[in-house]
Structures are given as C-alpha cells and as structure tokens.
Design a protein around this motif. Structure first.
Motif, PDB file in Angstrom:
ATOM      1  N   GLN A  99       1.023  -0.988   0.146  1.00  0.00           N
ATOM      2  CA  GLN A  99      -0.032  -0.091  -0.063  1.00  0.00           C
ATOM      3  C   GLN A  99       0.849   1.079  -0.035  1.00  0.00           C
ATOM      4  O   GLN A  99       0.765   2.405  -0.803  1.00  0.00           O
ATOM      5  CB  GLN A  99      -1.093  -0.020   1.330  1.00  0.00           C
TER       6      GLN A  99
ATOM      7  N   ASP B 200     -12.895   0.831  -2.781  1.00  0.00           N
ATOM      8  CA  ASP B 200     -12.618  -0.234  -3.810  1.00  0.00           C
ATOM      9  C   ASP B 200     -11.305  -0.016  -4.410  1.00  0.00           C
ATOM     10  O   ASP B 200     -11.025   0.809  -5.463  1.00  0.00           O
ATOM     11  CB  ASP B 200     -13.742  -0.289  -5.042  1.00  0.00           C
TER      12      ASP B 200
ATOM     13  N   LYS C 130      -9.180  -1.993  -5.626  1.00  0.00           N
ATOM     14  CA  LYS C 130      -8.698  -2.988  -6.701  1.00  0.00           C
ATOM     15  C   LYS C 130      -8.273  -2.290  -8.112  1.00  0.00           C
ATOM     16  O   LYS C 130      -7.289  -2.484  -8.679  1.00  0.00           O
ATOM     17  CB  LYS C 130      -9.832  -4.110  -7.218  1.00  0.00           C
ATOM     18  N   PRO C 131      -9.295  -1.489  -8.571  1.00  0.00           N
ATOM     19  CA  PRO C 131      -8.811  -0.504  -9.863  1.00  0.00           C
ATOM     20  C   PRO C 131      -7.670   0.152  -9.644  1.00  0.00           C
ATOM     21  O   PRO C 131      -6.753   0.395 -10.503  1.00  0.00           O
ATOM     22  CB  PRO C 131     -10.126   0.145 -10.090  1.00  0.00           C
ATOM     23  N   TRP C 132      -7.496   0.714  -8.434  1.00  0.00           N
ATOM     24  CA  TRP C 132      -6.305   1.716  -8.166  1.00  0.00           C
ATOM     25  C   TRP C 132      -4.816   0.962  -8.278  1.00  0.00           C
ATOM     26  O   TRP C 132      -4.008   1.229  -8.631  1.00  0.00           O
ATOM     27  CB  TRP C 132      -6.475   2.580  -6.924  1.00  0.00           C
ATOM     28  N   PHE C 133      -5.135  -0.226  -7.403  1.00  0.00           N
ATOM     29  CA  PHE C 133      -3.845  -1.109  -7.790  1.00  0.00           C
ATOM     30  C   PHE C 133      -3.461  -1.734  -9.206  1.00  0.00           C
ATOM     31  O   PHE C 133      -2.354  -1.883  -9.220  1.00  0.00           O
ATOM     32  CB  PHE C 133      -3.979  -2.397  -6.618  1.00  0.00           C
ATOM     33  N   GLU C 134      -4.620  -2.008  -9.665  1.00  0.00           N
ATOM     34  CA  GLU C 134      -4.309  -2.451 -11.246  1.00  0.00           C
ATOM     35  C   GLU C 134      -3.340  -1.098 -11.929  1.00  0.00           C
ATOM     36  O   GLU C 134      -2.614  -1.459 -12.765  1.00  0.00           O
ATOM     37  CB  GLU C 134      -5.548  -2.730 -11.606  1.00  0.00           C
TER      38      GLU C 134
ATOM     39  N   ASP D 127      -0.179   0.111  -8.913  1.00  0.00           N
ATOM     40  CA  ASP D 127       0.689  -0.808  -7.898  1.00  0.00           C
ATOM     41  C   ASP D 127       2.056  -0.662  -8.449  1.00  0.00           C
ATOM     42  O   ASP D 127       2.621  -0.180  -9.630  1.00  0.00           O
ATOM     43  CB  ASP D 127       0.328  -2.265  -8.412  1.00  0.00           C
TER      44      ASP D 127
END
Length: 455
Positions: free
Chosen positions: A179, A361, A363-367, A370
């Motif tokens: 993170q 949410d 997930k889209p940010w990590f995609e 990251d």
C-alpha cells in the motif's frame, strides 16, 4: 538473552534521552554519503547480530534472496540460536558460523573477513554502539528501528558513515509495504496535486509483552515504558510519510511539538494479568498511553504522528496524505480524488463525484498504480512475513549492494526519523513546547533528489 547485554552504553543512551543532551554538529572534512555507491559485491556475505524474534525473521527472509549468504550469527541465547539455525536449515542454506558465549560475541562477528554487511536486531540502546563499531570495521550496516535513541547517537551515526563511507540504513520495512509503495507511486505521478499534510502512527496492542521475562521483546522493552515518556516507536508511521514528502531531498523536518496522555493502560493490564511477584507487575509506568506529535516541515507541510501500544486499539499506521487534488487514508485503504487525466473523477458507478465520498474499492487503483517493484516481486514477497514488506526491503538491499547502487534510505534518514523519540520526550517534559530537529545533512537537504526504487 540479548537483554543481558544492556550495559554502560545502554545506560548512557537512556540517560541522554531523559536529559535531552544534544551533540552539536561538528565541522567535519568527511565526504557526504548522499547517493553513496560502494564497490559491487557479487555475493553479499552477511553477519547477523541478534537472532531473537526479529533477527530470526530477517534470517529466514534473507535465505530466500539470491545473492545473499549468512556467514555468521552472534547471540548469547542458545534457544534463539537453535531456532534460527533450524530456519536456515529448512531453507537449505549453508550453515553460518555461530559466535556466542559472551556479551562480546558481536565484536568478534564484525571483525570477520567473511562478513561484508551487518544486520543488527538487538535491543534499541545497542543499535548505535554496534552500528558504529561495524562501520569502523569496514562493514555496511543495516539496523533495526530505531537506529538511535538520542540526538548524540544520531549524530554519531552520521559522522561515522561519512568518515568510513559505509552504508548505514535503518530497516524500516513499512516503507516497502504494498500500500505504501503504491501510494508513493501515485504521489510521484502527481495524482494528489501539491501535498500539504500527512498522518502516520503506530497503533499496536503490545500489552501482552509484559509477560516476557527470559526472552522476547517484552523482556527488555517493558522497561522502556517505565523510563521514557514520548513517542517510543515513531518510524513505522513516519518512514513512509518522509518518502512521500521527499524529506532530506528538498524538504526537512524543522520542529516538533508533542503531548502525552495519562499512563494507565499497562498498570491496569499488569494488575489484571500478571501475578504479584512478576518482575513487570509493579513497574512505575510513565509512557503516556497515547502520544501525539506534530511536525512542521521547512516547506510548511505538517505531519501528525501518534503512538499507542498500551491500549486495546486495533492495529493501524494511519498512512494518510492530503493534497490539493485528493486524499488517501489507510487502515482500511480509501481514496478521494478530484481530477485524473484531466477529467473530473467519478466512482465506478458513475453517479457521484469520488471526491465527495471515500472510494474504498482499491482494486482498480492497484491495477493502475501498483508499484513496479511489487509487480515484479509480489508473488515471492507474499510467501514471507509482515505482508511481504520484509522480503521486498531485503531484496532491495541485496540488489543495491550487488549492483553498487545507493540505498533507498541513508544515514541521514535514519538519524532524522529516529530523532522523534528524544525530541518528543523533551517536548512532553516541556509542556509541549517546540523542539528543533538538527539538520543532519548540514544544509544539503535543499538539493532535491530521489534514490533508486523511491523514484
């Protein structure tokens, strides 16, 4: 056990913290170590000083990293040695030389010719004396947190690293959490606009450590709660924030104000959980259950930093940044952004502006954001402890040593981040009045720079 190693150096360190003694910066002719590049090491031969709980974890991690070999370990606790040797054996790594039998075992380790770098995982007050001796013996040093417990010690680390031209990096693993590294990547890409404020913390219920007597962190750490009143463990929350703000690389910590609450948690826990004859049952605990410090940076930015390890509060490091275009806050992770790619940002549902509510949410940010290093190492990292951050940190250390590259953090970072402990103690004792951070870089912080993976 390593707790029995606490001698004259430890007593002097604690006395320095209690009295606020400060070693003024001395003019030195030594070359600065910002961006230090040492000769590449095809194989990094490591000596581990202290293989208790934390040292054993680091040994296990290092056995999984290509190009790293543990050649020697030093401790005087036979149980800790046997546990660490078993972990090394399970990893099918070569058995290291064991140096034990006296409190001077670590000195024999740093004198060995088959040790290039030393990892120090001992009680806090031993970190600086061991790190200084190791650097003077020609070794690179990687020391657990905090690197120093007084300002005198912080200056000594800086002066020694400059004089010896050896790396001295504090092993603040939270800088390498997935993170934290994603957030750093987002900040470097300008997603939050101009940063104005950040928040970090170490909230961790450690009351059960009072039960440790023969070994374990509580066997020595419990005593600190009866000796110091301030932020005893600042770097887990502060290290990542310092990276976000480019501290020592265009900005610096300028001064700190600190307040502590009443000290009630440990006494209540000890009364309820410990038998009357337990050595920690009746200690005069003085560390405030909640310490709150505010750091003002030269740029005008502010940092809220908190410490609480003596109440039932669930774990958190806060990990919050506030900018002109958005905000991120951790534990749990959530984000609010105004604009991205030149457009007003909408939540995935498309029916409300993301900045008006938290978007949880991730997930889209990590995609999209990251960190590249986590994309590269994530599968390997997740097999280790501490959520993978230990593996990423030590992988990076070994990689940089093998390539002859600068470390991601240097001795100036170790000194500045560690300085919060003594400065917060001084401020609490002085009704929260401001205490200045020394400029450990001697003015060189004004030059913007980034290092390695932290770009």
């Amino acid at each position: 056990m390593l707790g029995s190693l606490l001698g004259t150096a430890a007593a002097a360190a604690l006395a320095g913290c209690a009295t606020g003694s400060t070693l003024a910066p001395q003019p030195v002719a030594s070359k600065p170590v910002m961006g230090l590049k040492a000769a590449p090491l095809p194989e990094v031969r490591l000596g581990l000083i202290g293989v208790g709980q934390r040292g054993a974890e680091l040994a296990q991690t290092l056995c999984r990293i290509e190009g790293a070999r543990i050649t020697a370990i030093a401790d005087i606790d036979a149980v800790a040695i046997d546990k660490t040797l078993a972990l090394i054996n399970q990893a099918h790594a070569p058995r290291p030389e064991v140096i034990t039998g006296s409190s001077g075992a670590w000195e024999r380790l740093i004198g060995r010719s088959d040790v290039d770098a030393v990892v120090i995982a001992t009680p806090w007050e031993l970190h600086t004396p061991m790190a200084v001796a190791a650097m003077r013996s020609g070794k690179h040093v990687f020391v657990e947190t905090p690197a120093a417990v007084t300002l005198n010690e912080a200056w000594l680390l800086v002066d020694t690293s400059e004089a010896t031209q050896r790396h001295c990096m504090m092993l603040e693993s939270c800088c390498y959490g997935r993170q934290e590294m994603m957030l750093l990547n987002m900040i470097r890409q300008g997603l939050f606009g101009e940063l104005v404020h950040a928040e970090g913390a170490y909230f961790h219920d450690l009351r059960q450590q009072l039960k440790d007597v023969e070994r374990g962190p509580g066997s020595w750490r419990s005593l600190r709660y009866a000796q110091l009143n301030g932020n005893l463990y600042p770097t887990h929350g502060l290290g990542p924030v310092a990276q976000y703000f480019n501290i020592q690389r265009g900005d610096r910590f300028e001064y700190l104000n600190s307040q502590s609450s009443n000290a009630r948690g440990l006494a209540a826990y000890a009364s309820r959980e410990l038998p009357p004859g337990h050595p920690h049952a009746r200690l005069p605990y003085i560390t405030g259950d909640v310490n709150t410090s505010v750091i003002k940076c030269a740029s005008g930015r502010t940092i809220l930093l908190q410490h609480d390890t003596t109440t039932p509060r669930p774990y958190s490091r806060l990990n919050t940044v506030v900018g002109t275009n958005g905000v991120f806050s951790g534990f749990p992770d959530r984000i609010a952004i105004d604009m991205m790619d030149g457009r007003k940002l909408m939540t995935p549902s498309g029916n409300r502006e993301a900045s008006r509510e938290w978007d949880s949410d991730m997930k889209p940010w990590f995609e999209r954001f990251d960190h590249p290093l986590w994309k590269q190492l994530g599968a390997q990292a997740q097999q280790g402890g501490a959520g993978g951050m230990d593996f990423v940190m030590m992988w990076r250390v070994i990689y940089n040593l093998r390539q002859g590259l600068p470390m991601d953090q240097d001795v100036y970072d170790a000194a500045a981040w560690s300085a919060v402990l003594p400065l917060s103690c001084e401020s609490v004792a002085d009704r929260g009045n401001a205490k200045d951070f020394p400029d450990f870089t001697r003015g060189r912080w004004k030059t913007p720079r980034t290092l390695g993976v932290m770009v």
